[in-house]
Structure formats: C-alpha cells, structure tokens
Design a protein around this motif. Structure first.
Motif, PDB file in Angstrom:
ATOM      1  N   ARG A   1      -6.839  -4.374   2.600  1.00 36.77           N
ATOM      2  CA  ARG A   1      -6.616  -2.834   2.661  1.00 36.77           C
ATOM      3  C   ARG A   1      -7.194  -2.084   1.696  1.00 36.77           C
ATOM      4  O   ARG A   1      -7.480  -0.823   1.728  1.00 36.77           O
ATOM      5  CB  ARG A   1      -5.001  -2.717   2.723  1.00 36.77           C
ATOM      6  CG  ARG A   1      -4.510  -3.271   4.238  1.00 36.77           C
ATOM      7  CD  ARG A   1      -3.052  -3.686   3.871  1.00 36.77           C
ATOM      8  NE  ARG A   1      -2.652  -3.865   5.265  1.00 36.77           N
ATOM      9  CZ  ARG A   1      -2.680  -5.106   5.852  1.00 36.77           C
ATOM     10  NH1 ARG A   1      -3.683  -5.919   5.429  1.00 36.77           N
ATOM     11  NH2 ARG A   1      -2.163  -5.124   7.237  1.00 36.77           N
ATOM     12  N   ALA A   2      -7.310  -2.563   0.395  1.00 32.81           N
ATOM     13  CA  ALA A   2      -7.647  -1.897  -0.767  1.00 32.81           C
ATOM     14  C   ALA A   2      -9.138  -1.359  -0.683  1.00 32.81           C
ATOM     15  O   ALA A   2      -9.586  -0.492  -0.790  1.00 32.81           O
ATOM     16  CB  ALA A   2      -7.548  -2.761  -1.987  1.00 32.81           C
TER      17      ALA A   2
ATOM     18  N   VAL B   1     -11.428  -4.312  -6.452  1.00 27.35           N
ATOM     19  CA  VAL B   1     -10.255  -5.494  -6.605  1.00 27.35           C
ATOM     20  C   VAL B   1     -10.504  -6.746  -7.324  1.00 27.35           C
ATOM     21  O   VAL B   1     -11.833  -7.312  -7.319  1.00 27.35           O
ATOM     22  CB  VAL B   1     -10.305  -5.994  -5.148  1.00 27.35           C
ATOM     23  CG1 VAL B   1      -8.885  -6.848  -5.094  1.00 27.35           C
ATOM     24  CG2 VAL B   1      -9.769  -4.688  -4.100  1.00 27.35           C
TER      25      VAL B   1
ATOM     26  N   MET C   1       0.848  -1.263  -0.100  1.00 26.21           N
ATOM     27  CA  MET C   1       0.002   0.059  -0.134  1.00 26.21           C
ATOM     28  C   MET C   1       0.984   1.334   0.118  1.00 26.21           C
ATOM     29  O   MET C   1       0.632   2.321  -0.692  1.00 26.21           O
ATOM     30  CB  MET C   1      -0.884  -0.094   1.176  1.00 26.21           C
ATOM     31  CG  MET C   1      -1.912  -1.069   1.184  1.00 26.21           C
ATOM     32  SD  MET C   1      -2.879  -1.366  -0.207  1.00 26.21           S
ATOM     33  CE  MET C   1      -3.835   0.349  -0.149  1.00 26.21           C
TER      34      MET C   1
ATOM     35  N   LEU D   1      -7.960  -2.245  -8.862  1.00 21.67           N
ATOM     36  CA  LEU D   1      -6.746  -3.066  -8.479  1.00 21.67           C
ATOM     37  C   LEU D   1      -6.762  -4.381  -8.753  1.00 21.67           C
ATOM     38  O   LEU D   1      -7.561  -5.057  -8.470  1.00 21.67           O
ATOM     39  CB  LEU D   1      -6.317  -2.928  -7.088  1.00 21.67           C
ATOM     40  CG  LEU D   1      -5.511  -3.581  -6.393  1.00 21.67           C
ATOM     41  CD1 LEU D   1      -3.950  -2.998  -6.941  1.00 21.67           C
ATOM     42  CD2 LEU D   1      -5.484  -3.660  -4.614  1.00 21.67           C
TER      43      LEU D   1
ATOM     44  N   SER E   1      -0.642  -5.293  -8.776  1.00 24.06           N
ATOM     45  CA  SER E   1       0.371  -5.337  -7.967  1.00 24.06           C
ATOM     46  C   SER E   1       0.571  -7.045  -7.770  1.00 24.06           C
ATOM     47  O   SER E   1      -0.451  -7.791  -7.789  1.00 24.06           O
ATOM     48  CB  SER E   1      -0.325  -4.973  -6.408  1.00 24.06           C
ATOM     49  OG  SER E   1       0.399  -5.164  -5.325  1.00 24.06           O
TER      50      SER E   1
ATOM     51  N   MET F   1     -11.559   0.753  -3.337  1.00 26.21           N
ATOM     52  CA  MET F   1     -11.073   0.152  -4.801  1.00 26.21           C
ATOM     53  C   MET F   1     -11.942  -0.932  -5.162  1.00 26.21           C
ATOM     54  O   MET F   1     -12.453  -1.840  -4.303  1.00 26.21           O
ATOM     55  CB  MET F   1      -9.303  -0.250  -4.613  1.00 26.21           C
ATOM     56  CG  MET F   1      -8.711   0.984  -4.040  1.00 26.21           C
ATOM     57  SD  MET F   1      -7.003   0.478  -3.815  1.00 26.21           S
ATOM     58  CE  MET F   1      -6.432   0.692  -5.691  1.00 26.21           C
TER      59      MET F   1
END
Length: 324
Positions: free
Chosen positions: A169-170, A177, A114, A154, A210, A175
């Motif tokens: 966390r996203a 995901v 992050m 993401l 990521s 976000m």
C-alpha cells in the motif's frame, strides 16, 4: 430427542453469517449478552461440558485457567491472529488443540495501518475536534498544517503478512519502504523494501515507523525511550499490532517533547482501558483495537474458526493450528 450436534461454548456474539452457521451446526448453551470474562468462561465450561470453545483476544486463558477446563474440551479456536492471550503450552499439555485465523484479516489490518498513518500525519483528531466545536473561522495558510505521507520514508518492524501488505500500500503513496525482521525475506517477498538487520540501524532513516509483529516476552516494551530517540525529530509512530510492544511512558514523553510529531494507535497495554494520558494529547489519533472490524473480515475470521472446530471434532487435522 437429545441434541447430537457438537457442543460449542460461545464466549461472545459473532457476525450474522457466523451466528447462523453456529446455530445450525452446533449445540450452544446460549448467546452471551456480553463478552465473557475468564471466570464466566470457566463456569460455563464446567456447566455445559463443551467439546470446543470459541474465544478471541482480550479474554485470557492463562496456565491456572487452562488447568480448570473440563477434559471434554478438544479445541480452543481463537477468532484472531494473535495468541498472546492464551497459554499455548498449557493448552497443548492438556491435549487441547489451539487454532487461530491468519491471512483472512491481513488486508483489513493493513488498511487500518494506512488509516492511522494518514490520520496522524494529517492531524485528523484535531480537525475533527475543531469541527465538533463549531469551526467558525477560516484557518490561516500556516495554521494546523499536517505532513504529507507521499514520498516519505516508512520503516516497518515485522515483515510478515500484514507488514508486506502495508509495504504494498505504501508504494501507492510513492513511499520509500524499509523493514527490519528477524531474517531477511526472499527478494520476491520484500515488496521493494530495503532490509535492515537491526531496528536501531533503520530508525534514523524513518519519517514514519509502523509496527507489525506479535507480542512475546522478547518483544515486550521493545519500543522504548532509546529507540524513539533514534528516530528523526518529528517522526510519526504507528501501532496497529500489539500494545505490549511499547513502553507507553516513553511514547507519551516523546509525543509531548516533540521528538514525535504524532502517533496513530489502535492497540494499548491496558485494553479496554488505555492510559488516559493519551486522550489529553492532541497529536494522537486513537482507535479501539478495530483493525479487523469490517463485516467481511470478521465473518471470514469466524468461519475459519468454525472450519477448524469442525475439522478437529471430525477427526481431521486443524486447518490453521497454533504451535508452541
């Protein structure tokens, strides 16, 4: 009186709590002033005849190295999750147990991902450079603008422990995901993410990509020019996993051409001497492979490694053994 404590070869200094436990519970030949090289490890093992070796990433033990270890070695405990620096098959063929330290560094590595994501998107490297140069003038409303990550799409490649922690966390950043994995996870482990059976299908939908998977011969250089070209123009690339996953020539070309707006990197193919071209790129935020580098996590990793050593040397099963 002879020291009857088990002999442990220490290849680098550990955190204070771990060192205190080592000095109390083990017979060591000394505390290295620097991280040992493979040659120094082998020389030390022949001289000290340890029952256990505490090792970590960037200190490789390949097939020929393993053959030179003395027969007294019963366990090689790596203070890391990754094991690509070790020839596991060769160690097992010698009857040597291998352990690693999963779980305890999940949160810190997810935090680092992050950090890289925010720093790359918000041009942290450029802002820091500007401040160190003295700043000296106000910025225009349209000058040095970054990208917000809130609400962005993401894509996560590798939905293991760390990938799932990043997804959690996203969600705090609202976000969207997505993930690609060897197999789809049960719904209760997907953290609300959308599954794609192939990376190529997922990439066109990713504002940010990521990586969170281990290095292996199958994944070596998997992020190449073709895959980077499938991302939307201006995407952001994050790697806090392993440098070997990436074709760095292709990554640098994508950053120079504008195909990628930015990158956040904690890992590299040639550590600790990464490609100097990365340093010339203003749109790359770089850290020196420090995903687990907090006092809490490094201590937990060291303690788990020692738990494994004590279990094996006392005739019990390893807590976190590494299989072929």
């Amino acid at each position: 009186m002879s020291d009857t404590r088990p002999r442990l070869l220490l290849t680098q200094r550990q955190t204070l709590p771990v060192m205190q436990r080592i000095e109390q519970s083990f017979n060591i030949s000394g505390v290295p002033e620097h991280k040992l090289t493979t040659r120094e490890l082998l020389e030390g093992a022949r001289a000290f005849q340890p029952q256990a070796i505490l090792i970590s990433t960037s200190l490789p033990l390949r097939h020929d190295d393993v053959l030179q270890l003395p027969d007294c070695v019963k366990i090689v405990a790596t203070v890391s999750v990754g094991t690509d620096h070790l020839d596991i098959a060769a160690l097992h063929a010698r009857g040597i147990i291998v352990t690693n330290t999963p779980d305890v560094l999940t949160d810190c590595n997810a935090d680092m991902a992050m950090l890289l994501m925010l720093a790359a998107a918000r041009r942290a490297a450029e802002y820091t450079t500007l401040m160190r140069q003295g700043w000296g003038r106000g910025l225009a409303m349209d000058e040095m603008l970054g990208t917000r990550i809130s609400g962005k799409r993401l894509g996560i490649v590798g939905m293991g422990r760390i990938g799932r922690a990043v997804a959690r966390r996203a969600r705090g950043f609202d976000m969207q995901v997505m993930y690609s994995n060897r197999r789809r996870l049960p719904a209760d482990q997907e953290e609300g993410a959308t599954y794609f059976s192939t990376v190529t299908d997922m990439l066109p939908h990713c504002d940010i990509l990521s990586l969170h998977l281990p290095a292996s011969p199958e994944t070596d250089g998997m992020i190449n020019a073709d895959l980077l070209g499938r991302l939307p123009k201006g995407a952001i690339f994050i790697n806090a996993a392993r440098g070997a996953l990436v074709d760095e020539d292709a990554l640098i070309a994508a950053l120079k051409s504008g195909q990628l707006a930015a990158a956040g990197l904690d890992v590299y193919r040639n550590e600790p001497n990464p490609d100097p071209r990365f340093l010339e790129l203003p749109n790359v935020f770089l850290t020196p492979h420090v995903g687990s580098a907090t006092t809490e996590t490094r201590s937990d990793m060291g303690m788990l490694a020692l738990d494994n050593v004590e279990a094996v040397l006392n005739g019990r099963g390893a807590l976190t053994p590494v299989k072929n």
